[in-house]
Design a protein around this motif. Structure first.
Motif, short mmCIF file in Angstrom:
data_model
loop_
_atom_site.label_atom_id
_atom_site.label_comp_id
_atom_site.label_asym_id
_atom_site.label_seq_id
_atom_site.Cartn_x
_atom_site.Cartn_y
_atom_site.Cartn_z
N ARG A 226 0.73 -1.54 -0.08
CA ARG A 226 -0.35 0.14 0.10
C ARG A 226 0.70 1.39 -0.59
NH1 ARG A 226 -5.39 -0.44 0.47
NH2 ARG A 226 -6.32 -2.31 0.09
N ASP A 227 2.05 1.41 -0.07
CA ASP A 227 2.97 2.16 -0.94
C ASP A 227 3.07 3.71 0.54
OD1 ASP A 227 3.77 1.71 -2.91
OD2 ASP A 227 1.55 2.50 -3.64
N VAL A 228 3.31 2.86 1.81
CA VAL A 228 3.67 3.66 3.30
C VAL A 228 4.24 4.02 2.90
CG1 VAL A 228 3.61 3.30 5.67
CG2 VAL A 228 2.02 1.79 4.78
N ASP A 229 4.19 5.71 3.00
CA ASP A 229 5.64 6.63 3.21
C ASP A 229 6.57 6.61 4.30
OD1 ASP A 229 5.60 7.48 0.26
OD2 ASP A 229 3.60 7.65 1.40
N ILE A 230 6.04 6.70 5.32
CA ILE A 230 6.10 6.47 6.79
C ILE A 230 5.88 5.59 8.10
CG2 ILE A 230 5.02 8.73 7.20
CD1 ILE A 230 7.86 10.22 8.52
N ALA A 231 6.44 5.28 8.79
CA ALA A 231 5.58 4.79 10.30
C ALA A 231 6.32 5.98 11.21
CB ALA A 231 6.18 3.75 10.61
N VAL A 232 5.85 6.05 12.02
CA VAL A 232 5.32 7.18 12.81
C VAL A 232 5.14 6.91 14.10
CG1 VAL A 232 3.51 8.50 12.11
CG2 VAL A 232 5.78 9.46 14.07
N VAL A 233 6.03 6.87 15.31
CA VAL A 233 4.90 5.93 16.64
C VAL A 233 5.86 7.70 17.90
CG1 VAL A 233 4.96 3.60 15.92
CG2 VAL A 233 6.67 5.11 17.66
N GLY A 234 5.13 7.06 19.32
CA GLY A 234 5.06 7.65 20.06
C GLY A 234 6.19 6.60 21.02
N CYS A 235 6.59 7.42 22.10
CA CYS A 235 7.36 6.34 23.11
C CYS A 235 7.32 7.14 24.52
CB CYS A 235 8.98 6.75 22.42
SG CYS A 235 9.59 8.26 22.98
N ASP A 236 7.54 6.52 25.36
CA ASP A 236 7.65 6.35 26.93
C ASP A 236 8.69 6.57 27.42
OD1 ASP A 236 4.33 5.04 28.22
OD2 ASP A 236 4.98 4.25 26.57
N ARG A 237 9.23 6.58 26.53
CA ARG A 237 10.95 6.52 27.27
C ARG A 237 12.02 6.13 26.38
NH1 ARG A 237 13.58 5.14 33.06
NH2 ARG A 237 11.38 4.78 33.37
N VAL A 238 13.14 7.20 26.01
CA VAL A 238 14.54 7.28 25.03
C VAL A 238 15.40 6.28 25.67
CG1 VAL A 238 15.84 7.86 23.13
CG2 VAL A 238 13.11 7.70 23.39
N ALA A 239 16.07 5.88 26.13
CA ALA A 239 17.86 5.26 26.20
C ALA A 239 18.68 6.27 24.92
CB ALA A 239 18.15 3.73 26.53
N ALA A 240 19.76 6.28 26.36
CA ALA A 240 20.81 7.12 26.03
C ALA A 240 20.88 7.10 24.04
CB ALA A 240 21.94 7.71 26.39
N ASN A 241 21.20 5.71 24.00
CA ASN A 241 21.94 5.16 22.79
C ASN A 241 21.04 4.71 21.21
OD1 ASN A 241 19.97 3.00 23.98
ND2 ASN A 241 21.29 1.39 23.13
N GLY A 242 19.30 5.62 22.39
CA GLY A 242 18.54 5.66 21.19
C GLY A 242 17.58 4.91 21.33
N ASP A 243 17.76 3.83 21.90
CA ASP A 243 17.15 2.41 21.86
C ASP A 243 15.63 2.92 22.31
OD1 ASP A 243 18.67 0.58 21.56
OD2 ASP A 243 18.79 -0.03 22.71
N VAL A 244 13.62 2.43 22.67
CA VAL A 244 12.72 3.56 22.78
C VAL A 244 11.51 1.91 23.39
CG1 VAL A 244 10.50 4.00 20.76
CG2 VAL A 244 12.63 5.16 20.44
N ALA A 245 11.29 2.45 24.16
CA ALA A 245 10.79 2.10 25.03
C ALA A 245 9.59 2.30 24.80
CB ALA A 245 10.70 1.65 26.80
N ASN A 246 8.05 1.88 24.07
CA ASN A 246 6.60 2.06 23.74
C ASN A 246 5.98 1.43 23.49
OD1 ASN A 246 5.10 4.32 22.17
ND2 ASN A 246 5.10 2.97 20.80
N LYS A 247 5.09 1.50 23.22
CA LYS A 247 3.41 0.50 23.52
C LYS A 247 3.88 -1.16 23.03
CE LYS A 247 0.88 0.61 25.30
NZ LYS A 247 0.13 -0.04 26.25
N ILE A 248 3.67 -1.65 23.63
CA ILE A 248 4.25 -3.88 23.04
C ILE A 248 3.78 -3.64 21.90
CG2 ILE A 248 1.06 -5.08 23.59
CD1 ILE A 248 5.26 -6.31 23.92
N GLY A 249 3.75 -4.65 20.70
CA GLY A 249 3.70 -4.19 19.11
C GLY A 249 4.69 -2.90 18.58
N THR A 250 5.30 -2.56 19.30
CA THR A 250 6.51 -1.49 18.27
C THR A 250 7.72 -2.29 17.76
OG1 THR A 250 5.94 0.44 20.23
CG2 THR A 250 7.51 0.63 18.73
N TYR A 251 8.01 -2.83 18.13
CA TYR A 251 9.02 -3.33 18.23
C TYR A 251 8.74 -4.50 16.87
CZ TYR A 251 13.66 -6.50 18.02
OH TYR A 251 15.02 -7.42 17.90
N ASN A 252 8.03 -4.91 16.38
CA ASN A 252 7.47 -5.58 15.89
C ASN A 252 7.13 -4.84 14.61
OD1 ASN A 252 6.08 -7.13 17.74
ND2 ASN A 252 5.72 -8.57 16.58
#
Length: 354
Positions: A226-252
């Motif tokens: 379906r020609d998606v241009d961008i995935a964009v999510v929020g977050c609950d915590r970002v670690a100093a190295n850029g790893d992101v904790a967010n609602k389950i399913g974000t990693y998928n």
């Protein structure tokens, strides 16, 4: 806008919250009178979204201070108790501790009670006002990189219900629509609590943004076809190295985006970036009750006695993230360096604003 998720009623020291568990069928408001009630609303997700949680907690501290002063109680003891109750409500979202730490910095160096009450009032309102300004700045940063015709994929709910006003990732989608972009958004259900289907779709309907609800497992298929241009999510915590904790399913979702060449962006206020947390492996992941998985709206969907495991968040490795959109610019890999640059930009901004 037909709703406001969070509102402080100053004359009565009541925190008025939209009951997000009743949406979308009913727009129902609760009026909370104690920090314990606010903590309960945070824990059971009557109010949710990292920024909104932080603002609610700040007003919970103000509420405690006013209650103690009115009852002639020990102000420091009452504030310490309220801080502990609120801080324990949800462990993963860093905005909760961030807001409480700001309020603690005010009350821990207390002078006379009248001056302290005034200072706590100013700080809680400042946290609220900053959230509105920060969210708008995040959208302004995002608009710089969006094409005029843009198809989004979004996870969970990160809009006006999760913040004081505009929102973060969903705020970007709404802002693009209001700026005249030709916008379409795929909104996944976001199991197990269905924040996408119940809340994000509710918001986009309010603002007339074209969208479609899809099941969580459809993301890879939709990105491929379906020609998606961008995935964009929020977050609950970002670690100093850029790893992101967010609602389950974000990693998928990030994995599906990477496999289909769709840039994956995270909208993150600077308050959500935790420089004291080195990597995502150091983030505590909240685990919630099995019933959220085993039933929908009270209706069982699994065999009696079936076990479940219900982590509320996951961690998306920084290698899957194209950029982290903050109010001071877009951080890009390597995040250990670019996030520090955002921090320096924020410090400069605060110094110039003082």
């Amino acid at each position: 806008m037909g709703f406001r998720a969070i509102e402080w009623l100053d004359d009565s020291s009541i925190l008025k919250l939209i009951d997000q568990k009743a949406l979308p069928q009913q727009v129902h408001y609760l009026e909370l009178t104690t920090p314990a009630e606010i903590a309960g609303a945070i824990h059971d997700m009557t109010v949710r979204g990292a920024p909104a949680i932080g603002v609610a907690a700040a007003f919970g501290i103000l509420q405690a201070a006013r209650g103690a002063a009115g009852a002639g109680e020990d102000l420091q003891a009452r504030l310490s108790e309220a801080d502990a109750v609120l801080r324990a409500a949800r462990p993963t979202a860093v905005n909760l501790s961030w807001a409480l730490n700001r309020m603690r910095a005010v009350w821990s160096g207390a002078g006379d009670s009248e001056a302290l009450l005034a200072a706590l009032d100013r700080e809680a309102r400042r946290i609220e006002a900053e959230d509105i300004a920060v969210n708008r700045a995040i959208s302004e940063q995002a608009l710089k990189i969006l094409p005029r015709k843009v198809t989004f994929f979004h996870h969970c709910n990160t809009g006006s219900l999760a913040t004081v006003d505009l929102g973060t990732a969903l705020g970007i989608i709404r802002s693009a629509h209001e700026a005249g972009h030709e916008v379409f958004a795929y909104i996944d259900e976001t199991r197990p609590r269905l924040q996408g289907a119940k809340l994000s779709s509710f918001e986009l309907l309010q603002f007339g943004v074209p969208h479609a609800i899809v099941v969580d497992g459809a993301s890879a298929h939709i990105m491929r076809t379906r020609d998606v241009d961008i995935a964009v999510v929020g977050c609950d915590r970002v670690a100093a190295n850029g790893d992101v904790a967010n609602k389950i399913g974000t990693y998928n979702l990030a994995l599906a985006a990477a496999d289909n060449g769709v840039p994956f962006y995270v909208a993150a206020p600077m308050s959500t970036i935790d420089f004291s947390t080195a990597t995502g492996d150091d983030i505590e992941i909240e685990e919630r009750d099995d019933s959220e998985i085993l039933a929908i709206n009270g209706q069982s969907i699994a065999p009696d006695g079936a076990p479940a495991f219900n982590p509320a968040f996951d961690v998306t490795p920084h290698r899957l993230i194209a950029g982290i959109i903050t109010e001071h610019g877009i951080a890009r890999p390597p995040f250990a360096e670019s996030l520090l640059a955002m921090k320096r930009a924020q410090e400069t901004f605060l110094e110039e604003s003082a």
